[in-house]
Structures are given as structure tokens and as C-alpha cells.
Design a protein around this motif. Structure first.
Motif: not given
Length: 226
Positions: A159-164
Motif C-alpha cells: 500500500n505504498l507508492g512513490p508519493t508515500e
């Protein structure tokens, strides 16, 4: 001239925590962008942000206040990297092969610069930072292979992408400012080193788990031949 081959549509798998809120913000920004702003210019802006991040971390060897340059660079990098493809899709001017190639090439170079900057700062040892880069590259390889065999591009893990990830790195950079250069706490490693080691090992672990899962799925789709 022979026309270039068409590429199959790619399904983007994006399930990060901030995905919906970020999409609303990006859609509003795309609608407000003047005509002279193009996806390529936004890609270039993202790379400028990556250079700023690198320079800020390097200059922090002389003065910690330069870390603010890195924080500003993360914001510019998010703006350019998140908006370039979004603007192309919003205006319906996508160039699938060109955009895919350029975007991921720039992502790899930007990540290498960011990690190199962190490793050359006084806060994190280079070997710990490079393990994080290795984890990122393995997940990138997994994403590119998944595009080839399943037509899906996973953009998030846990649930983590580049923004996070950028927000986590901004928080870590603020911690550098607040706590300063740390002292070793275990086997010559500082607390920031241990965070970097942990992040790298986590990404490598996710790669192993995801690879095993995809391999099982593909084995069912393509059973052994007699």
C-alpha cells in the motif's frame, strides 16, 4: 518507413494509501495547466527536482540547512513525475512507447541520484543506502517483468507508492535536521543506517514474495507439458 508496432494496453495497479486523494489533486492541476506546459517539460522538471535533492544532500556535509534544498527537490520531483503522464492522459496526447520508456528511464536515474545523495551525506552510510537502491531496482525489475507476462504494471507495494515513499524520505530528511549527525548505536551502525538497512531488506523481501506469487500464478496458467 515501417510503422512502429502497437503495444498492448497496460493495466496500472495503484493501491497506495493516498491514491484517491492524489488523483483528485492531479486532475485539478491538469485542468489548470496552461497550454505551454507539456508532459516532456514536466518530466524535465522532475529531473531538476532530483538534481536538487542530490545537491542538497551533498551540501549538507558543509551545512545542514542545505537539506531544505533536498526537501524542495522532493516536492518538485513529485510534481513533475506525477503530472507528466497524468497530463498526457488528461489531454489524450499519450505516446505509450515513448512515455513508458522515458518515464521509467528517468525514474531509475532520479532514484540513483537520490540514493547516492543520501549515501554521500553525513547521515547515512553509503553501503546502507545502496541496499535500499538494490531493493528498489529489484522491485522495478519485478514491475517490468509483470508488464511483459501479465500486462499489468504494479505501482504500489504494501500500500505504498512513490508519493508515500517521497513523504517518508522528507520525514527522514527533517529528522536529519532535528537530530543531526547520529552516533553509532549497534555494531558501528547509526539509527539512520539501521533504518536504511531495514528498508532495503524489506524491499528485497517483498520482491521475493511477489516473485514467488507471480511464478505460482504463471505455473497454473502454463502447466508443464508432457
Amino acid at each position: 518507413m515501417t510503422p512502429p508496432p502497437e503495444i498492448a494496453p497496460i493495466t496500472r495497479i495503484q493501491e497506495n494509501v493516498l491514491a484517491r486523494a492524489e488523483r483528485r489533486v492531479l486532475n485539478r492541476l491538469c485542468a489548470a495547466m496552461p497550454k505551454w506546459v507539456t508532459p516532456d517539460k514536466l518530466t524535465a522538471l522532475g529531473m531538476v527536482g532530483a538534481v536538487m535533492i542530490l545537491c542538497g544532500y551533498l551540501a549538507s556535509n558543509a551545512n545542514a540547512a542545505w537539506l531544505w534544498l533536498s526537501i524542495a527537490g522532493f516536492i518538485l520531483h513529485w510534481l513533475g513525475d506525477s503530472l507528466d503522464g497524468s497530463l498526457a492522459r488528461f489531454r489524450k496526447i499519450e505516446r505509450p512507447r515513448y512515455g513508458y520508456f522515458l518515464d521509467h528511464s528517468c525514474d531509475g536515474l532520479a532514484t540513483a541520484m537520490i540514493v547516492a545523495g543520501i549515501g554521500m551525506s553525513p547521515y547515512v552510510a553509503m553501503d546502507a543506502a545502496l541496499l535500499g537502491l538494490a531493493g528498489y531496482l529489484l522491485l522495478s525489475i519485478h514491475a517490468f517483468l509483470t508488464v511483459r507476462v501479465l500486462g499489468e504494471l504494479p505501482l504500489t507495494y504494501l500500500n505504498l507508492g512513490p508519493t508515500e515513499v517521497r513523504l517518508i524520505l522528507i520525514a527522514l530528511t527533517i529528522a536529519f535536521l532535528v537530530f543531526g549527525v547520529p552516533r553509532p548505536v549497534w555494531q558501528g551502525e547509526t539509527s539512520f543506517d539501521l533504518i536504511a538497512w531495514g528498508a532495503g531488506l524489506l524491499m528485497i523481501g517483498v520482491f521475493i514474495v511477489q516473485t514467488a506469487g507471480k511464478a505460482r500464478l504463471l505455473a497454473k496458467q502454463e502447466p508443464p507439458r508432457a
